[in-house]
Every structure is written in C-alpha cells, then in structure tokens.
Design a protein around this motif. Structure first.
Motif, PDB file in Angstrom:
ATOM      1  N   GLY A  87      18.619  -4.870 -42.045  1.00  0.00           N
ATOM      2  CA  GLY A  87      19.763  -5.628 -41.556  1.00  0.00           C
ATOM      3  C   GLY A  87      20.322  -5.119 -40.244  1.00  0.00           C
ATOM      4  N   LYS A  88      19.570  -4.265 -39.567  1.00  0.00           N
ATOM      5  CA  LYS A  88      20.040  -3.680 -38.308  1.00  0.00           C
ATOM      6  C   LYS A  88      19.432  -4.444 -37.131  1.00  0.00           C
ATOM      7  N   SER A  89      19.831  -5.703 -36.980  1.00  0.00           N
ATOM      8  CA  SER A  89      19.218  -6.556 -35.967  1.00  0.00           C
ATOM      9  C   SER A  89      19.515  -6.087 -34.545  1.00  0.00           C
ATOM     10  N   ALA A  90      20.728  -5.573 -34.306  1.00  0.00           N
ATOM     11  CA  ALA A  90      21.076  -5.094 -32.956  1.00  0.00           C
ATOM     12  C   ALA A  90      20.197  -3.908 -32.572  1.00  0.00           C
ATOM     13  N   GLN A  91      20.004  -2.987 -33.516  1.00  0.00           N
ATOM     14  CA  GLN A  91      19.151  -1.837 -33.250  1.00  0.00           C
ATOM     15  C   GLN A  91      17.694  -2.260 -33.095  1.00  0.00           C
ATOM     16  N   ALA A  92      17.311  -3.280 -33.863  1.00  0.00           N
ATOM     17  CA  ALA A  92      15.944  -3.785 -33.765  1.00  0.00           C
ATOM     18  C   ALA A  92      15.679  -4.353 -32.371  1.00  0.00           C
ATOM     19  N   ARG A  93      16.654  -5.097 -31.836  1.00  0.00           N
ATOM     20  CA  ARG A  93      16.507  -5.657 -30.494  1.00  0.00           C
ATOM     21  C   ARG A  93      16.334  -4.546 -29.457  1.00  0.00           C
ATOM     22  N   GLU A  94      17.116  -3.498 -29.590  1.00  0.00           N
ATOM     23  CA  GLU A  94      17.032  -2.389 -28.644  1.00  0.00           C
ATOM     24  C   GLU A  94      15.689  -1.675 -28.767  1.00  0.00           C
ATOM     25  N   HIS A  95      15.253  -1.492 -30.007  1.00  0.00           N
ATOM     26  CA  HIS A  95      14.039  -0.717 -30.241  1.00  0.00           C
ATOM     27  C   HIS A  95      12.792  -1.426 -29.712  1.00  0.00           C
ATOM     28  N   LEU A  96      12.748  -2.750 -29.837  1.00  0.00           N
ATOM     29  CA  LEU A  96      11.542  -3.461 -29.415  1.00  0.00           C
ATOM     30  C   LEU A  96      11.334  -3.453 -27.902  1.00  0.00           C
ATOM     31  N   GLU A  97      12.366  -3.058 -27.160  1.00  0.00           N
ATOM     32  CA  GLU A  97      12.221  -2.999 -25.706  1.00  0.00           C
ATOM     33  C   GLU A  97      11.202  -1.955 -25.263  1.00  0.00           C
ATOM     34  N   SER A  98      10.906  -1.014 -26.145  1.00  0.00           N
ATOM     35  CA  SER A  98       9.924   0.024 -25.804  1.00  0.00           C
ATOM     36  C   SER A  98       8.485  -0.464 -25.959  1.00  0.00           C
ATOM     37  N   ILE A  99       8.309  -1.646 -26.523  1.00  0.00           N
ATOM     38  CA  ILE A  99       6.968  -2.193 -26.767  1.00  0.00           C
ATOM     39  C   ILE A  99       6.439  -2.887 -25.514  1.00  0.00           C
TER      40      ILE A  99
END
Length: 214
Positions: free
Chosen positions: A146-158
C-alpha cells in the motif's frame, strides 16, 4: 513445424556450403569462419530474435510453445498463460538445473509474483543479480504494502522503460485510475520486445484488455 522446417533448411544449406568448400580445397580458416558466421546467423534468427526482438505476439507464442525442452525459456509461456500444473513441474526442473542462488532468485521472484506469494518474492529479492529486476520486484512489494508514493519514487531507479511503464500502470490501476493505467500499459507493451512483450500482452488481456486491443 514451420520453425523446424526453417531450421532444417538453414543447416542443410550450411552443410552443402561447408562440403563445397572442403571438396574444393578452400582454406580451413575460411571454412571455420563461414561455419561460425552461419551458426551465428542461425542462432540470431532462430533464438535471439524471437526471444528479445520480435514484436508480433503470435510469433513469440509459436516460438515459446516449441521450447518445452528448455525450461528457462518455456517458463515464460507457462506463467503468461497461467498453467498451474505445468508451472510447478517447470520450477522443479529449473531449481534442479540451476544451483546458484542468484540464478534461482529471479525465477523464484517471478513464480512468487505469479502465485501472489509476496513472502517468496521478498525472500528472493536480495539475491537478484540485475539491478533493474531487483528494483522491479522491490517496487512491486512496496505497492502490495500500500506504499504507492514510495513505489513511484523507487521505480525511478529502473532503466528499462517497459518496466517503469508496467509498474506505473499497476499503480494507477490500484488507485482506480483505469484510463491512466491503460495509457501506461500501452507504453509498456510498445517499449517491450520478445518474451517480455508476450508476457505483458497476455497479462493485459486479462486485466486491461483495452490496452492491447487492435
């Protein structure tokens, strides 16, 4: 069958060419060179292209269905089509064939996600060698928590565009933004090739059919 006939044709031509060169006393270096180049071309057309470059889903499917004797490739077909009984068999074969933890981890993560077993995904993630794939599954775990905001930030490294777009589609879908999810899903499919395109296409047929409509 068509792929088999094409393979037979390629290797028949190669045999004839090598035989001609040998019977006419051409240099052994030339014969070896021709053989290597022809073998490379055959590999690219018969394996590498459908695996990594092909855009037509039907051709990728035909290729995957012919790979039953290669579990590391055939698993894409199994998971994409949700063939539960065969998936267990294929995973057993892969775990038996590949003993290195880093190799097993990618398969375990993919299989865990397929089964919605996030604990299995979590256990496998630290051992995934390739950073993009590791970040992909880490983002999935954040989203499942349920951590969608953190997920958005994390995928930027891909770095892989199809991964980022596929994750954004999933984030938007969970948020109830179906139109935005469809947009990102289409981008993911457009940016992918080969078996990854096939897997995405089959998944969106079930979850976002508008994204893969002709």
């Amino acid at each position: 069958m068509k792929r088999l006939r094409w393979s037979i044709f390629i290797y028949s031509v190669l045999f004839v060419v090598v035989l001609f060169l040998a019977l006419n006393d051409y240099s052994p270096i030339l014969i070896v060179g021709v053989t290597v180049v022809a073998g490379l071309i055959a590999f690219i057309t018969q394996f590498y292209y459908p695996t990594a470059l092909e855009k037509r889903v039907d051709r990728v499917e035909s290729f995957l269905r012919s790979q039953k004797n290669k579990p590391a490739v055939y698993i894409y077909y199994i998971l994409a089509n949700r063939l539960e009984d065969e998936s267990r068999t294929i995973m057993e074969q892969l775990m038996s064939k590949y003993k290195r933890v880093t190799v097993q981890a990618t398969y375990k993560a993919a299989y865990g996600l397929y089964r919605k077993d996030m604990a299995a995904v979590q256990e496998a993630v630290p051992y995934i060698r390739y950073s993009d794939y590791r970040a992909y599954y880490e983002t999935v775990l954040l989203l499942e928590d349920g951590k969608s905001a953190q997920a958005r930030e994390h995928l930027e490294s891909i770095r892989k565009q199809w991964m980022r777009s596929a994750l954004l589609a999933e984030i938007e879908l969970k948020a109830g933004n179906s139109e935005t999810a469809i947009k990102y899903a289409r981008k993911a499919v457009d940016a992918s090739r080969g078996v990854q395109r096939y897997v995405l296409h089959k998944e969106y047929e079930r979850t976002l059919p508008q994204a893969v409509e002709a």
